[in-house]
Write a protein that holds these residues in place. Structure first.
Motif, PDB file in Angstrom:
ATOM      1  N   GLN A  29       0.950  -1.227  -0.061  1.00 25.81           N
ATOM      2  CA  GLN A  29       0.014  -0.031   0.043  1.00 25.81           C
ATOM      3  C   GLN A  29       0.773   1.193   0.097  1.00 25.81           C
ATOM      4  O   GLN A  29       0.460   2.286  -0.277  1.00 25.81           O
ATOM      5  CB  GLN A  29      -0.784  -0.001   1.163  1.00 25.81           C
ATOM      6  N   PHE A  30       1.956   0.948   0.467  1.00 24.65           N
ATOM      7  CA  PHE A  30       3.017   2.273   0.239  1.00 24.65           C
ATOM      8  C   PHE A  30       3.889   2.338  -0.933  1.00 24.65           C
ATOM      9  O   PHE A  30       4.873   3.189  -0.932  1.00 24.65           O
ATOM     10  CB  PHE A  30       3.789   2.271   1.618  1.00 24.65           C
ATOM     11  N   GLY A  31       3.596   1.232  -1.628  1.00 26.72           N
ATOM     12  CA  GLY A  31       4.280   1.403  -2.804  1.00 26.72           C
ATOM     13  C   GLY A  31       5.682   0.676  -2.895  1.00 26.72           C
ATOM     14  O   GLY A  31       6.639   1.199  -3.472  1.00 26.72           O
ATOM     15  N   LEU A  32       5.874   0.059  -1.834  1.00 28.70           N
ATOM     16  CA  LEU A  32       7.047  -0.581  -1.538  1.00 28.70           C
ATOM     17  C   LEU A  32       7.075  -2.163  -1.778  1.00 28.70           C
ATOM     18  O   LEU A  32       6.027  -2.794  -1.677  1.00 28.70           O
ATOM     19  CB  LEU A  32       7.359  -0.676  -0.093  1.00 28.70           C
ATOM     20  N   THR A  33       8.188  -2.917  -2.468  1.00 23.58           N
ATOM     21  CA  THR A  33       8.510  -4.189  -2.547  1.00 23.58           C
ATOM     22  C   THR A  33       8.947  -4.558  -1.350  1.00 23.58           C
ATOM     23  O   THR A  33       9.298  -3.760  -0.345  1.00 23.58           O
ATOM     24  CB  THR A  33       9.355  -4.422  -3.515  1.00 23.58           C
ATOM     25  N   HIS A  34       8.850  -5.904  -1.030  1.00 23.35           N
ATOM     26  CA  HIS A  34       9.427  -6.539   0.139  1.00 23.35           C
ATOM     27  C   HIS A  34      11.177  -6.213   0.302  1.00 23.35           C
ATOM     28  O   HIS A  34      11.383  -5.768   1.488  1.00 23.35           O
ATOM     29  CB  HIS A  34       9.440  -8.078  -0.192  1.00 23.35           C
ATOM     30  N   SER A  35      11.838  -6.234  -0.954  1.00 24.27           N
ATOM     31  CA  SER A  35      13.090  -5.847  -0.820  1.00 24.27           C
ATOM     32  C   SER A  35      13.283  -4.343  -0.535  1.00 24.27           C
ATOM     33  O   SER A  35      14.226  -4.130   0.460  1.00 24.27           O
ATOM     34  CB  SER A  35      13.874  -6.162  -1.942  1.00 24.27           C
ATOM     35  N   GLN A  36      12.662  -3.446  -0.774  1.00 27.18           N
ATOM     36  CA  GLN A  36      12.590  -1.761  -0.627  1.00 27.18           C
ATOM     37  C   GLN A  36      12.453  -1.891   0.746  1.00 27.18           C
ATOM     38  O   GLN A  36      12.953  -0.936   1.798  1.00 27.18           O
ATOM     39  CB  GLN A  36      11.848  -1.354  -1.724  1.00 27.18           C
ATOM     40  N   PHE A  37      11.303  -2.569   1.230  1.00 29.33           N
ATOM     41  CA  PHE A  37      10.886  -2.226   2.775  1.00 29.33           C
ATOM     42  C   PHE A  37      12.109  -2.611   3.491  1.00 29.33           C
ATOM     43  O   PHE A  37      12.515  -2.183   4.719  1.00 29.33           O
ATOM     44  CB  PHE A  37       9.603  -3.158   3.055  1.00 29.33           C
ATOM     45  N   ASP A  38      12.444  -3.664   3.354  1.00 37.12           N
ATOM     46  CA  ASP A  38      13.677  -4.339   4.085  1.00 37.12           C
ATOM     47  C   ASP A  38      14.809  -3.500   4.233  1.00 37.12           C
ATOM     48  O   ASP A  38      15.483  -3.387   5.307  1.00 37.12           O
ATOM     49  CB  ASP A  38      14.054  -5.711   3.198  1.00 37.12           C
ATOM     50  N   ILE A  39      15.151  -2.724   3.098  1.00 41.27           N
ATOM     51  CA  ILE A  39      16.304  -1.929   3.189  1.00 41.27           C
ATOM     52  C   ILE A  39      15.640  -0.428   4.193  1.00 41.27           C
ATOM     53  O   ILE A  39      16.504  -0.114   5.049  1.00 41.27           O
ATOM     54  CB  ILE A  39      16.706  -1.408   1.835  1.00 41.27           C
ATOM     55  N   ILE A  40      14.504   0.001   3.654  1.00 41.39           N
ATOM     56  CA  ILE A  40      14.013   1.135   4.769  1.00 41.39           C
ATOM     57  C   ILE A  40      13.984   0.791   6.093  1.00 41.39           C
ATOM     58  O   ILE A  40      14.391   1.554   6.848  1.00 41.39           O
ATOM     59  CB  ILE A  40      12.780   1.553   4.142  1.00 41.39           C
ATOM     60  N   ALA A  41      13.582  -0.427   6.447  1.00 43.02           N
ATOM     61  CA  ALA A  41      13.581  -0.865   7.720  1.00 43.02           C
ATOM     62  C   ALA A  41      14.760  -0.967   8.366  1.00 43.02           C
ATOM     63  O   ALA A  41      14.926  -0.865   9.535  1.00 43.02           O
ATOM     64  CB  ALA A  41      12.551  -2.040   7.931  1.00 43.02           C
ATOM     65  N   THR A  42      15.846  -1.574   7.662  1.00 46.48           N
ATOM     66  CA  THR A  42      17.396  -1.813   7.920  1.00 46.48           C
ATOM     67  C   THR A  42      17.922  -0.414   8.281  1.00 46.48           C
ATOM     68  O   THR A  42      18.568  -0.148   9.152  1.00 46.48           O
ATOM     69  CB  THR A  42      17.917  -2.448   7.016  1.00 46.48           C
ATOM     70  N   LEU A  43      17.576   0.610   7.452  1.00 43.02           N
ATOM     71  CA  LEU A  43      18.259   1.982   7.678  1.00 43.02           C
ATOM     72  C   LEU A  43      17.455   2.891   8.644  1.00 43.02           C
ATOM     73  O   LEU A  43      18.140   3.709   9.226  1.00 43.02           O
ATOM     74  CB  LEU A  43      18.192   2.596   6.344  1.00 43.02           C
ATOM     75  N   GLY A  44      16.270   2.584   8.765  1.00 41.71           N
ATOM     76  CA  GLY A  44      15.431   3.430   9.957  1.00 41.71           C
ATOM     77  C   GLY A  44      16.078   3.245  11.287  1.00 41.71           C
ATOM     78  O   GLY A  44      16.715   2.334  11.866  1.00 41.71           O
ATOM     79  N   ASN A  45      16.232   4.620  11.982  1.00 48.11           N
ATOM     80  CA  ASN A  45      17.123   4.651  13.075  1.00 48.11           C
ATOM     81  C   ASN A  45      18.260   4.200  13.296  1.00 48.11           C
ATOM     82  O   ASN A  45      18.910   4.033  14.178  1.00 48.11           O
ATOM     83  CB  ASN A  45      16.212   3.810  14.294  1.00 48.11           C
ATOM     84  N   THR A  46      18.958   4.708  12.111  1.00 45.60           N
ATOM     85  CA  THR A  46      20.410   4.415  12.124  1.00 45.60           C
ATOM     86  C   THR A  46      21.078   5.544  11.432  1.00 45.60           C
ATOM     87  O   THR A  46      20.399   6.345  10.529  1.00 45.60           O
ATOM     88  CB  THR A  46      20.872   3.175  11.481  1.00 45.60           C
ATOM     89  N   PRO A  47      22.484   5.948  11.649  1.00 46.23           N
ATOM     90  CA  PRO A  47      22.911   6.929  10.712  1.00 46.23           C
ATOM     91  C   PRO A  47      23.332   6.608   9.410  1.00 46.23           C
ATOM     92  O   PRO A  47      23.969   7.408   8.709  1.00 46.23           O
ATOM     93  CB  PRO A  47      24.189   7.403  11.922  1.00 46.23           C
TER      94      PRO A  47
END
Lengths: 143, 143
Positions: A29-47
Motif C-alpha cells: 500500500q505504500f508502494g514498496l516491494t519486500h526488498s525495498q521495505f527491508d532496506i528502509i527498515a534496516t536503515l531506519g533509526n540508524t545514521p
DNA sequence: TATTGTTATACTCTATAACTATA
DNA sequence: TATAGTTATAGAGTATAACAATA
C-alpha cells in the motif's frame, strides 16, 4: 529425527507465510516491494551504513542491491554519499522523506502483525522465544 | 506486548533465513528456483492436482503460476492434463523424470537441513513444535 | 593484488487486467 | 454470470561476470 525436523520447518515456514501475507499488503500500500521495505527498515533509526553492510544485513547481493537502491534513490527515500576515510565506500542513509516514510510504514506493519497476537500471553512469548533462540543457535553453529 | 512480538518475529525470520540459505544452495544446484522447487515439492508423492489447488498451496497467483509451470513443462518435469469432469480444469503432475528429480533433490534438501539439527533432542523438537503450533493457530485465526 | 560498488546480461518472478473456454 | 486457466504488459528481483576506482 528427520520427520521431527521436517514438521518443525514446515510449521516455521507456514507461520512466516501467514505473517508475511498481512505485512506484504501493508507494505504494498505504500508502494514498496519486500526488498525495498527491508532496506528502509534496516536503515531506519540508524545514521546510515555502507552498501556492503546493507547487503549483509538484508542478504541482497551487491549487483542486485545497486538496482534496488537506484529505485529508492529515484523516489527520494535514500541518498548515497561517498565515504571520506575510504573513498570506495558509499554511505547509504534515509533522506528526511525516507525517514518520514519509515516512521509511517514501520509502525503500521508492526501494528498489522501485532493485531494477530491478541490473547498471546507473556509466557507464550517466552516459550516461543526460548525455542527459537535455541533453534537459531543450532542453525548458526551448523554452518 | 509489541516488543515481545517483534522479538519473536525477528527470530522467526532469522531462523527461516538461516535455513533457506542452505536449502537455496542445494536447490540451485539442480537448476531450480525457489518457486520451481516449491511446486516440485508440492507435487511430489501426490497423484497431481489442479492449478487452482497448486496455487493455493504455494501462494503463487494464477497468472504467475502459468509462467512457472511453462518452464517446468519445457524441462519435462511436469505435465498438464485437461480434466474430464470439468474441462476447464488442468491437472498438473510430475512426469517420470520429474519424480526422479523430486526423489533426488528433496532428500538432499532435507539432508542439508537435517545436518543442522545434530544434537537437537526429541524434547527440543517437542517444545519448538508446540510453540509453533500455538503461534500458527493464532496467526490463522486472526485473519 | 584485493576490495567497493557499478554495469551489463539474461532470466525469473510478480501483480494486474483482459481474454478464452467451459460451467 | 461465474470459474479455470492463459495471455499480455510492465516492473522488479536474481545471479553472475566483467569493470572502474580506490586501497
Amino acid at each position: 529425527m528427520a520427520k521431527n525436523y521436517l514438521r518443525s520447518i514446515r510449521l516455521l515456514s507456514e507461520c512466516m507465510q501467514l505473517f508475511e501475507l498481512a505485512s506484504a499488503r501493508t507494505v504494498r500500500q505504500f508502494g514498496l516491494t519486500h526488498s525495498q521495505f527491508d532496506i528502509i527498515a534496516t536503515l531506519g533509526n540508524t545514521p546510515g551504513m555502507t552498501c556492503k553492510e546493507l547487503g549483509e544485513k538484508t542478504l541482497i547481493t551487491k549487483g542486485t542491491l545497486t538496482g534496488v537502491l537506484d529505485r529508492l534513490e529515484q523516489k527520494g527515500w535514500i541518498q548515497r554519499e561517498r565515504g571520506n576515510d575510504d573513498r570506495r565506500q558509499l554511505f547509504i542513509r534515509l533522506t528526511a522523506e525516507g525517514e518520514r516514510l519509515f516512521d509511517e510504514v514501520f509502525p503500521q506493519v508492526v501494528a498489522t502483525g501485532a493485531r494477530r497476537f491478541t490473547d498471546y500471553a507473556d509466557e507464550d512469548f517466552d516459550t516461543l522465544e526460548q525455542a527459537l533462540i535455541k533453534l537459531k543457535q543450532h542453525l548458526s553453529d551448523a554452518v
